[in-house]
Design a protein around this motif. Structure first.
Motif, PDB file in Angstrom:
ATOM      1  N   ASN A 247       0.853  -1.186   0.000  1.00 26.26           N
ATOM      2  CA  ASN A 247       0.000   0.000   0.000  1.00 26.26           C
ATOM      3  C   ASN A 247       0.890   1.237   0.000  1.00 26.26           C
ATOM      4  OD1 ASN A 247       0.956   0.277   2.638  1.00 26.26           O
ATOM      5  ND2 ASN A 247      -0.901  -0.559   3.556  1.00 26.26           N
TER       6      ASN A 247
ATOM      7  N   THR B 139       1.434   3.336   2.425  1.00 26.38           N
ATOM      8  CA  THR B 139       1.801   3.782   3.769  1.00 26.38           C
ATOM      9  C   THR B 139       3.296   4.043   3.897  1.00 26.38           C
ATOM     10  OG1 THR B 139      -0.037   2.543   4.715  1.00 26.38           O
ATOM     11  CG2 THR B 139       1.721   3.206   6.231  1.00 26.38           C
ATOM     12  N   TYR B 140       4.095   3.149   3.290  1.00 30.20           N
ATOM     13  CA  TYR B 140       5.547   3.208   3.498  1.00 30.20           C
ATOM     14  C   TYR B 140       6.265   3.670   2.240  1.00 30.20           C
ATOM     15  CZ  TYR B 140       4.628   0.748   7.814  1.00 30.20           C
ATOM     16  OH  TYR B 140       4.160   0.417   9.065  1.00 30.20           O
TER      17      TYR B 140
ATOM     18  N   THR C 112       6.981   8.863  11.293  1.00 24.01           N
ATOM     19  CA  THR C 112       5.843   8.282  10.584  1.00 24.01           C
ATOM     20  C   THR C 112       5.752   6.774  10.825  1.00 24.01           C
ATOM     21  OG1 THR C 112       5.974   9.962   8.848  1.00 24.01           O
ATOM     22  CG2 THR C 112       4.778   7.943   8.311  1.00 24.01           C
TER      23      THR C 112
ATOM     24  N   ALA D 232       2.917   4.703  12.849  1.00 27.67           N
ATOM     25  CA  ALA D 232       2.168   3.632  12.164  1.00 27.67           C
ATOM     26  C   ALA D 232       2.213   2.349  12.966  1.00 27.67           C
ATOM     27  CB  ALA D 232       2.743   3.406  10.763  1.00 27.67           C
TER      28      ALA D 232
END
Length: 249
Positions: A159, A161-162, A243, A247
């Motif tokens: 996804n 996100t990273y 971040t 997460a």
């Protein structure tokens, strides 16, 4: 393929022919001995005779030959049918268990971004061969992505996100000592190997090993100060570190 079809037909036809022969022989013998079996009716009942229960029990070998052959043929057909469908049933069971383990592996990656094969194997108590198989399937299904981390590839959910920098940081947070070292340098930039070693009660050689890995991955910057090296986070990684930590929480 045709040979197999012919063999199966023979297996079915031979017992059928045998039953036909037995049936003819049975009818012939019955006609000679005038031994006829008919359904019971009220006209055949004798007054005062108790018909409840069985007066004797017949063994299989005492049954008429026709019934014996029908029973054997039925068992034979059941065995053939079981042999045919058992691989399908077993395949379905294996698929259920495989999907269950694959879901466990995927959930572990989602909860522990940057984990390795060894991490997954240890935490889920699955052998490494099984873990690698499911990782390969998940990757082919585009559910996970693989990040290079030296000799130990790391895995992430596929996804947004990273980022690339986050995928560099996340694996270091999976190791307790590396995470402590990294957070200490973030909070106190410019620390030396010895200062980190004393503050965290970790041997100097262990600290040096982890610092070297982080520097190689451009996670840390090393500035020479006389005989020492002072370490700080690469500016490109600072915001990404927060971040990743957020997460994980």
């Amino acid at each position: 393929m045709n040979k197999w079809i012919l063999a199966i037909l023979i297996l079915f036809l031979v017992p059928l022919l045998a039953c036909g022969v037995v049936y003819v022989e049975s009818e012939y013998n019955t006609a000679e001995s005038e031994y006829i079996i008919v359904p019971a009716s009220e006209e055949l009942y004798e007054p005062g005779y108790h018909y409840e229960g069985a007066s004797s029990t017949l063994t299989f070998w005492e049954l008429p030959l026709k019934l014996q052959m029908i029973h054997i043929f039925t068992v034979f057909l059941a065995a053939i049918g079981l042999a045919k469908i058992s691989p399908i049933i077993l395949a379905q069971f294996n698929l259920i268990f495989a999907n269950k383990n694959r879901n466990y592996v995927f959930d572990h990656i989602v909860s522990n971004p940057g984990c390795s094969v060894a991490d997954i194997s240890h935490d889920l108590e699955l052998n490494r061969g099984t873990v690698k198989y499911h990782l390969k399937r998940l990757h082919s299904e585009h559910k996970i992505i693989v990040s290079d981390h030296g000799s130990s590839p790391r895995f992430f959910q596929n996804n947004s996100t990273y980022s690339e920098q986050a995928r560099i940081i996340a694996p270091f947070l999976q190791d307790a000592n590396q995470k402590r070292i990294l957070l200490m340098i973030r909070d106190k930039p410019g620390m030396t190997n010895n200062e980190i070693s004393q503050a965290l009660s970790i041997t100097s050689s262990t600290v040096s090993y982890h610092l070297r890995k982080m520097t190689t991955k451009e996670l840390l910057l090393a500035e020479k100060d006389g005989r020492y090296r002072r370490y700080s986070l690469d500016p490109r990684m600072e915001s990404e570190l927060d971040t990743v930590i957020h997460a994980e929480i």
